[in-house]
Design an enzyme around this catalytic site. Structure first.
Site, PDB file in Angstrom:
ATOM      1  N   ARG A  53     147.750 -22.221  61.420  1.00  8.28           N
ATOM      2  CA  ARG A  53     146.940 -21.591  60.360  1.00  8.28           C
ATOM      3  C   ARG A  53     147.048 -22.349  59.029  1.00  8.28           C
ATOM      4  O   ARG A  53     146.102 -22.375  58.249  1.00  8.28           O
ATOM      5  CB  ARG A  53     147.402 -20.120  60.212  1.00  8.28           C
ATOM      6  CG  ARG A  53     146.598 -19.288  59.218  1.00  8.28           C
ATOM      7  CD  ARG A  53     146.984 -17.824  59.349  1.00  8.28           C
ATOM      8  NE  ARG A  53     146.698 -17.043  58.160  1.00  8.28           N
ATOM      9  CZ  ARG A  53     145.602 -16.291  57.982  1.00  8.28           C
ATOM     10  NH1 ARG A  53     144.708 -16.217  58.929  1.00  8.28           N
ATOM     11  NH2 ARG A  53     145.421 -15.608  56.875  1.00  8.28           N
ATOM     12  N   ILE A  79     139.907 -16.528  54.136  1.00  5.73           N
ATOM     13  CA  ILE A  79     140.256 -16.504  55.561  1.00  5.73           C
ATOM     14  C   ILE A  79     140.951 -15.148  55.747  1.00  5.73           C
ATOM     15  O   ILE A  79     141.811 -14.780  54.951  1.00  5.73           O
ATOM     16  CB  ILE A  79     141.151 -17.715  55.906  1.00  5.73           C
ATOM     17  CG1 ILE A  79     141.784 -17.658  57.283  1.00  5.73           C
ATOM     18  CG2 ILE A  79     142.240 -17.939  54.928  1.00  5.73           C
ATOM     19  CD1 ILE A  79     142.529 -18.976  57.616  1.00  5.73           C
ATOM     20  N   SER A  80     140.536 -14.383  56.748  1.00  9.03           N
ATOM     21  CA  SER A  80     141.050 -13.015  56.898  1.00  9.03           C
ATOM     22  C   SER A  80     142.561 -12.992  57.127  1.00  9.03           C
ATOM     23  O   SER A  80     143.147 -13.961  57.613  1.00  9.03           O
ATOM     24  CB  SER A  80     140.383 -12.317  58.079  1.00  9.03           C
ATOM     25  OG  SER A  80     138.989 -12.280  57.911  1.00  9.03           O
ATOM     26  N   GLN A  81     143.136 -11.850  56.830  1.00 10.24           N
ATOM     27  CA  GLN A  81     144.554 -11.572  57.105  1.00 10.24           C
ATOM     28  C   GLN A  81     144.820 -11.801  58.610  1.00 10.24           C
ATOM     29  O   GLN A  81     143.967 -11.453  59.437  1.00 10.24           O
ATOM     30  CB  GLN A  81     144.741 -10.106  56.727  1.00 10.24           C
ATOM     31  CG  GLN A  81     146.059  -9.479  56.963  1.00 10.24           C
ATOM     32  CD  GLN A  81     145.944  -7.955  56.820  1.00 10.24           C
ATOM     33  OE1 GLN A  81     144.840  -7.390  56.803  1.00 10.24           O
ATOM     34  NE2 GLN A  81     147.065  -7.308  56.733  1.00 10.24           N
TER      35      GLN A  81
END
Ligand code: SAH
Length: 229
Positions: A53, A79-81
């Site tokens: 990530r 960018i999402s959790q």
């Protein structure tokens, strides 16, 4: 020469140290943020463990990559959790031979997670700079089963459909009819729906016998699905 060897070994040691740290952080992320909150799908967990990530966030924010939060990726987008990425992935009940459409490529992280699990991923991004950067990033990482296109994802990608699953990672005001049309019978779509910058509902839309069933899974907050004029 000796000095050169010495400098090189220090550089490599630092580099390996860094990658080890990221791996440790990633393992911790999966156990504390994802497994402990009830995600059990083996393929989803394996993908979250293997995709680096930190390579998807801006270089000055890599220290935030494995935190329990969304991360800014520029152009007002995030960018999402990690938990949200895992939750949305698991709910699609993916199978290896699936063809999946994503709306909102962003950094390309969610696309990479999907590509670890299924044969082909198609992803659309409205902000050209983000789409182009994500395409290059994914190519550099050897993801040859992801196709990225810069366009308004509201209309889907008709020529590549129909899709076994569709994931929308920006909040729409309604479920776009073209996406519903491109979902296979028996397919699942996950999409946040609601007003921009307000609390939205994460919907699971299932298509069966060409009728749709919609379930509200939870309240969420996503960046808005914007439209090209
Ligand atoms: N899935 C991404 C994060 C998504 S953020 C990741 O893993 O990094 C939401 C993304 O949707 C943003 O990049 C935004 O530019 C994009 N977006 C917003 N409206 C869109 C539209 N109509 N079509 C395609 N992409 C859109």
């Amino acid at each position: 020469m000796k000095e050169l060897v010495c400098i090189l070994s220090i550089v490599f040691a630092i580099d390996f140290q860094g990658n080890d740290d990221y791996e440790v952080a990633r393992k911790r992320m999966v156990s504390t943020q994802i497994k402990m909150r009830g995600i059990h799908d083996t393929a989803t967990l394996a993908a979250m463990l293997s995709v680096p990530r930190h390579k998807f966030v801006p270089a000055d924010l890599t220290h935030l990559a494995y935190r329990d939060r969304p991360v800014r990726i520029g152009y007002g987008q995030t960018i999402s959790q990690p938990y949200m990425v895992a939750f949305m992935t698991e709910i699609l009940q993916l199978e290896k031979d699936f063809k999946v459409l994503e709306i909102g490529t962003g950094s390309g992280y969610q696309a990479a997670i999907l590509a670890e699990i299924v044969d082909s991923v198609y992803t659309l991004e409205i902000i050209t700079a983000l789409g182009t950067a994500a395409k290059k990033r994914l190519e550099d990482m050897d993801y040859d089963n992801i196709s990225v296109k810069n366009t308004d994802g509201y209309f889907g990608w008709k020529e590549k459909g129909p899709f076994d699953a569709i994931i929308v990672t920006a909040a729409a005001e309604h479920v776009p009819p073209p996406l519903l049309a491109q979902l296979k019978d028996g397919g699942r779509m996950i999409i946040p729906v609601g007003s921009p910058f307000m609390i939205q509902q994460l919907l699971l839309v299932e298509k069966e016998d060409n009728r749709t069933k919609t379930k509200n899974l939870m309240f969420v907050r996503f960046v808005p699905l914007t439209r090209s004029d």
